[in-house]
Design a protein around this motif. Structure first.
Motif, PDB file in Angstrom:
ATOM      1  N   THR A 374     -62.981  68.921  81.576  1.00  0.00           N
ATOM      2  CA  THR A 374     -64.101  69.799  81.916  1.00  0.00           C
ATOM      3  C   THR A 374     -64.220  69.942  83.431  1.00  0.00           C
ATOM      4  N   GLU A 381     -61.466  76.954  87.913  1.00  0.00           N
ATOM      5  CA  GLU A 381     -62.008  78.300  87.745  1.00  0.00           C
ATOM      6  C   GLU A 381     -62.804  78.709  88.975  1.00  0.00           C
ATOM      7  N   PHE A 382     -63.529  77.739  89.504  1.00  0.00           N
ATOM      8  CA  PHE A 382     -64.340  77.991  90.705  1.00  0.00           C
ATOM      9  C   PHE A 382     -63.445  78.392  91.866  1.00  0.00           C
TER      10      PHE A 382
ATOM     11  N   ALA B  59     -67.896  65.908  86.885  1.00  0.00           N
ATOM     12  CA  ALA B  59     -68.308  67.106  86.154  1.00  0.00           C
ATOM     13  C   ALA B  59     -69.490  67.753  86.866  1.00  0.00           C
ATOM     14  N   ALA B  62     -68.332  69.579  90.244  1.00  0.00           N
ATOM     15  CA  ALA B  62     -67.627  70.845  90.033  1.00  0.00           C
ATOM     16  C   ALA B  62     -68.606  71.947  89.668  1.00  0.00           C
ATOM     17  N   THR B  63     -69.477  71.628  88.683  1.00  0.00           N
ATOM     18  CA  THR B  63     -70.428  72.639  88.223  1.00  0.00           C
ATOM     19  C   THR B  63     -71.389  73.004  89.348  1.00  0.00           C
ATOM     20  N   ARG B  65     -70.972  72.881  92.633  1.00  0.00           N
ATOM     21  CA  ARG B  65     -70.374  73.731  93.656  1.00  0.00           C
ATOM     22  C   ARG B  65     -70.264  75.166  93.150  1.00  0.00           C
ATOM     23  N   ALA B  66     -69.848  75.331  91.917  1.00  0.00           N
ATOM     24  CA  ALA B  66     -69.656  76.676  91.359  1.00  0.00           C
ATOM     25  C   ALA B  66     -70.974  77.424  91.299  1.00  0.00           C
ATOM     26  N   ALA B  69     -72.322  78.357  94.773  1.00  0.00           N
ATOM     27  CA  ALA B  69     -71.621  79.525  95.304  1.00  0.00           C
ATOM     28  C   ALA B  69     -72.215  80.802  94.749  1.00  0.00           C
ATOM     29  N   THR B 149     -69.726  74.074  74.614  1.00  0.00           N
ATOM     30  CA  THR B 149     -68.779  73.002  74.323  1.00  0.00           C
ATOM     31  C   THR B 149     -67.878  72.774  75.524  1.00  0.00           C
ATOM     32  N   LYS B 150     -67.705  71.509  75.886  1.00  0.00           N
ATOM     33  CA  LYS B 150     -66.825  71.136  76.983  1.00  0.00           C
ATOM     34  C   LYS B 150     -65.388  71.141  76.499  1.00  0.00           C
ATOM     35  N   PRO B 151     -64.392  71.477  77.247  1.00  0.00           N
ATOM     36  CA  PRO B 151     -64.530  72.091  78.564  1.00  0.00           C
ATOM     37  C   PRO B 151     -64.907  73.570  78.439  1.00  0.00           C
ATOM     38  N   PHE B 152     -65.872  73.957  79.207  1.00  0.00           N
ATOM     39  CA  PHE B 152     -66.385  75.330  79.049  1.00  0.00           C
ATOM     40  C   PHE B 152     -65.778  76.281  80.070  1.00  0.00           C
ATOM     41  N   ASN B 153     -65.909  77.525  79.767  1.00  0.00           N
ATOM     42  CA  ASN B 153     -65.462  78.563  80.677  1.00  0.00           C
ATOM     43  C   ASN B 153     -66.569  78.814  81.688  1.00  0.00           C
ATOM     44  N   LEU B 154     -66.232  78.779  82.981  1.00  0.00           N
ATOM     45  CA  LEU B 154     -67.250  78.869  84.026  1.00  0.00           C
ATOM     46  C   LEU B 154     -68.012  80.199  83.954  1.00  0.00           C
ATOM     47  N   LYS B 155     -67.263  81.280  83.708  1.00  0.00           N
ATOM     48  CA  LYS B 155     -67.914  82.599  83.611  1.00  0.00           C
ATOM     49  C   LYS B 155     -68.934  82.602  82.487  1.00  0.00           C
ATOM     50  N   LYS B 158     -72.034  80.738  83.422  1.00  0.00           N
ATOM     51  CA  LYS B 158     -72.897  81.512  84.313  1.00  0.00           C
ATOM     52  C   LYS B 158     -73.636  82.596  83.531  1.00  0.00           C
TER      53      LYS B 158
END
Lengths: 592, 170
Positions: A374, A381-382, B59, B62-63, B65-66, B69, B149-155, B158
């Protein structure tokens, strides 16, 4: 409501029971009375027939005597020379019962007789005014029997007068036989009659014989009866009239008590004489007979019941023991089934537990594998989507690399765990100096220790023996235990490594003065994925499998590991490894 | 309480003298200039606030920072207890809640949030490594607004955050 009902029930039951008991008693008493009546009737009939026999006996006995004498008296041309003495002696000796036989001539003088001592030869009847009977038979020409009279000897006797005529018809006197009543009864009433008595009276009610008391003989019976019961008087009256029958009366016994008695009477008709025989039996005797019957029946019933009970008990015993055997068998089979059922249930439980553990493990593994993915995915992706500065880019790339390492470690650890659990952990034994191992391990962890200013002390004997074990795995054990110790020890704490040389094994303990581990956590600490503080562990990159793998390594080489700890004071992990390798101890030795 | 008075005081001073500097405010209220500057920054931060509750530091980073942004203000908590501590001072616009956490799991945290009147309107998006449908149902049953559900798609994450936020703002 219920109480009233049950009281009524009780009353009804009691009444029915009473009714039953009273009807049984009533029927029993009635049956008893009927039996008694029947018995009395039968007994009376029997008694009457006995009296009849006695009567017949007396008649027969006397007829015999008279017939004999009548034969002597007939068909004579003249009086024999010896005046019948010879024939008298023959008759007297051959036939019992005569007191004397004598010949009286027509002038009334006793001419001869036998036996001589009983005959007053020369006695003149006319002189003594006793010739009236002689006169009578001379006139009638028929045998005459006198009423019972007392003889010279004082005995009661009858005189049988038989007229003697010659063939030419001249009257030559009479043959007279004296027969004592005693003799008659002796010859005819032979039965001993203990329960009752037998008596004989003539038509004047004169007592001729009494089996119970011979003192009263000769007296009038009307005068001697001790209890003037009118029934008895009637009976005696009927006896004197020559009637036969039976009846009951009461009489005092020897002790003076009134007793009910049964009497049977039968007349004895003989020539001009008419007597009567009476047989008397007390009623209680009949009762005692019935009782004896009852006693016998009762005895029979009791023996039968006892026998039946015995047989039933025997059968019951057989059935019971049979039943018992069956029961025992069923019981043992049941317990067998129960045992196997328990066993199966336990096995099922264990299987379920194993299944649950497996599921838990799978879900833990899935979680542990997905977590770094994850982080990696998000950061990748970021990076792709966003324009970001260099600093953040580096941070993200570091994060990705870190998680890749973590993932790789996790996979390695999982493989190790899988090997340990399937017993296929591979060990490469070589000669190892534990001091070297400790140095290598210390080198590995020194950065962590320095960061927290933790002092690591080593107590190891100078000449510690070389042991044969898997070097890399032992280093891993030390590194892991030291990392844990440093992690849970506060800054400027102390970690101590102590090596002791025991007889056949080396014992090593790693002691920290950290937070310690509580009792309930202590038991689970060697379980897979068990983490005392998961966040801290993850920060340090732990997988939660370290201690489980260490335990597998130590156990797999025939050693053991345990934990002593006190909350707040620190923990001590101690493990022992054998100095010499035993093949049995190794799960699998590489190359072997 | 103290912070609230401080905020009120600063706002009052800014209203009276729009040109006042942070240093002057600090002097007037006799607190350090840093605190004043920080408070002014917080007060002037109009970004939407996201609270991430997860025991995995990587985890979270990462989330975080995304989302940062993308213009979100991200605050974090390593477990359920810490989450409630954070909630005392900051009310987020949305909570990203990991399910698999030691001691108090995400479901428990969510249940408690929905019991509390103060927090019950904050939308919750559950995140978990477990993908079974049962978990999904459980998460929604206890009041979670969405589920990933992990791992998830960042898009996708959002987008879901935006959707949830729009739904609550309506």
């Amino acid at each position: 409501m219920f109480a009233t009902k049950s009281r009524w029930n009780v009353i009804i039951v009691v009444m029915i029971t009473m009714l039953f008991i009273s009807s049984i008693l009533f029927l029993g008493i009635r049956a008893n009375t009927e039996v008694e009546d029947l018995f009395v009737e039968m007994f009376t009939r029997e008694q009457t027939s006995q009296a009849q026999q006695i009567s017949t006996g007396i008649t027969t006995f006397l007829n015999e005597k008279v017939t004999m004498l009548e034969i002597i008296s007939r068909n004579h041309n003249s009086i024999p020379d010896d005046n019948f003495n010879t024939i008298f002696s023959i008759v007297y000796n051959e036939s019992e019962g005569f007191h004397a036989i004598e010949y009286i001539n027509s002038t009334g003088i006793i001419v001869s007789g036998y036996p001589e001592e009983n005959v007053p030869v020369g006695y003149d009847l006319y002189e003594n005014d006793k010739a009236d009977v002689l006169e009578q038979i001379k006139e009638t020409g028929e045998t005459y029997i006198t009423n019972p009279l007392t003889t010279f000897e004082g005995e009661l006797a009858i005189y049988v007068w038989i007229p003697l005529y010659l063939e030419n018809g001249s009257f030559e006197g009479a043959i007279v036989a004296i027969i004592e009543i005693d003799e008659i009864t002796k010859q005819t009433i032979k039965t001993e009659y203990e329960s009752g008595y037998i008596y004989l009276i003539d038509d004047n009610a004169k007592l001729l014989y009494d089996s119970s008391d011979d003192h009263l003989v000769g007296k009038n019976y009307f005068n001697i009866i001790n209890e003037p019961d009118h029934r008895r008087l009637d009976i005696i009256g009927m006896q004197t009239e020559g009637l036969s029958g039976s009846g009951q009366f009461s009489e005092r016994n020897k002790n003076g008590f009134l007793e009910e008695k049964i009497i049977s009477y039968v007349p004895v008709n003989w020539y001009n004489q008419q007597w009567s025989v009476g047989v008397v039996t007390p009623l209680w005797y009949v009762g005692s007979l019935i009782q004896s019957v009852y006693v016998k029946q009762g005895l029979f019933a009791m023996i039968s019941i006892a026998f039946i009970l015995f047989i039933s008990a025997f059968i019951a015993l057989i059935l019971f023991s049979w039943n018992k055997t069956l029961e025992d068998e069923v019981k043992s089979k049941t317990s067998e089934l129960e045992r196997s059922n328990d066993y199966l249930q336990n096995a099922n439980k264990k299987l379920k537990e194993l299944d649950r553990l497996k599921n838990d493990f799978v879900s833990m593994v899935s979680h542990e594998l997905k977590t770094p993915l994850t982080a990696m995915k998000t950061s990748s992706e970021f990076l792709r989507e966003s324009e970001c500065n260099r600093e953040i880019k580096e941070e993200m790339l570091d994060l990705i690399i870190r998680n890749i390492d973590r993932q790789a470690r996790m996979v390695d650890d999982l493989l190790d765990i899988s090997r340990i659990e399937s017993g296929k952990m591979k060990f490469t034994p070589e000669d190892v100096n534990i001091k070297e191992i400790i140095e290598i391990a210390l080198h590995n962890v020194q950065k962590h220790a320095k960061d927290k200013s933790i002092n690591i002390m080593v107590n190891c004997p100078e000449n510690v023996p070389v042991i044969r074990t898997d070097k890399d795995k032992l280093i891993r054990v030390f590194v892991n235990l030291l990392t844990n110790a440093i992690k849970f020890t506060p800054e400027e704490g102390e970690v101590t490594i102590t090596v002791e040389d025991h007889e056949d094994h080396l014992q090593t303990s790693i002691k920290d003065n950290g937070i310690g581990i509580s009792r309930e956590k202590r038991d689970k600490i060697f379980d897979k994925f068990y983490q005392v503080d998961s966040t801290a562990t993850r920060k340090a990159g732990g997988t939660g499998l370290g201690l489980a793998i260490i335990k597998g390594i130590i156990d797999g080489q025939g050693g053991n590991i345990y934990l002593e700890s006190e909350t707040g004071k620190g923990s001590t992990f101690t493990f022992r490894l054998p100095k010499e390798l035993k093949e049995d101890d190794f799960t699998e030795i590489e190359g072997a | 309480m103290e912070r609230e008075t401080l905020e009120k005081d600063i706002l009052r001073l800014l209203e009276q003298q729009p040109e006042i500097s942070a240093k002057e405010i600090a002097d007037q209220l006799s607190v350090s200039e840093d605190i004043v500057a920080k408070t002014i920054e917080i007060l002037s931060d109009t970004r939407q606030k996201v609270l991430i509750v997860d025991d995995e530091p990587d985890a979270v980073i990462a989330t975080k920072r995304a989302l940062e942004a993308d213009g979100y203000n991200v605050i974090e908590a390593n477990n359920g207890v810490m989450a409630f501590d954070v909630l005392k001072s900051d009310i987020p616009d949305v909570i990203l809640l990991d399910v698999m956490m030691p001691d108090m799991d995400g479901f428990e945290v969510c249940r408690r949030l929905k019991e509390e009147p103060l927090y019950e309107n904050i939308p919750v998006i559950m995140l978990t490594a477990k993908g079974e449908i049962n978990d999904k149902v459980e998460g929604l049953d206890i009041g979670a607004d969405d589920y990933m559900t992990k791992p998830f798609n960042l898009k996708e994450l959002k987008a879901r955050i935006k959707t949830v936020l729009r739904r609550t703002q309506d």
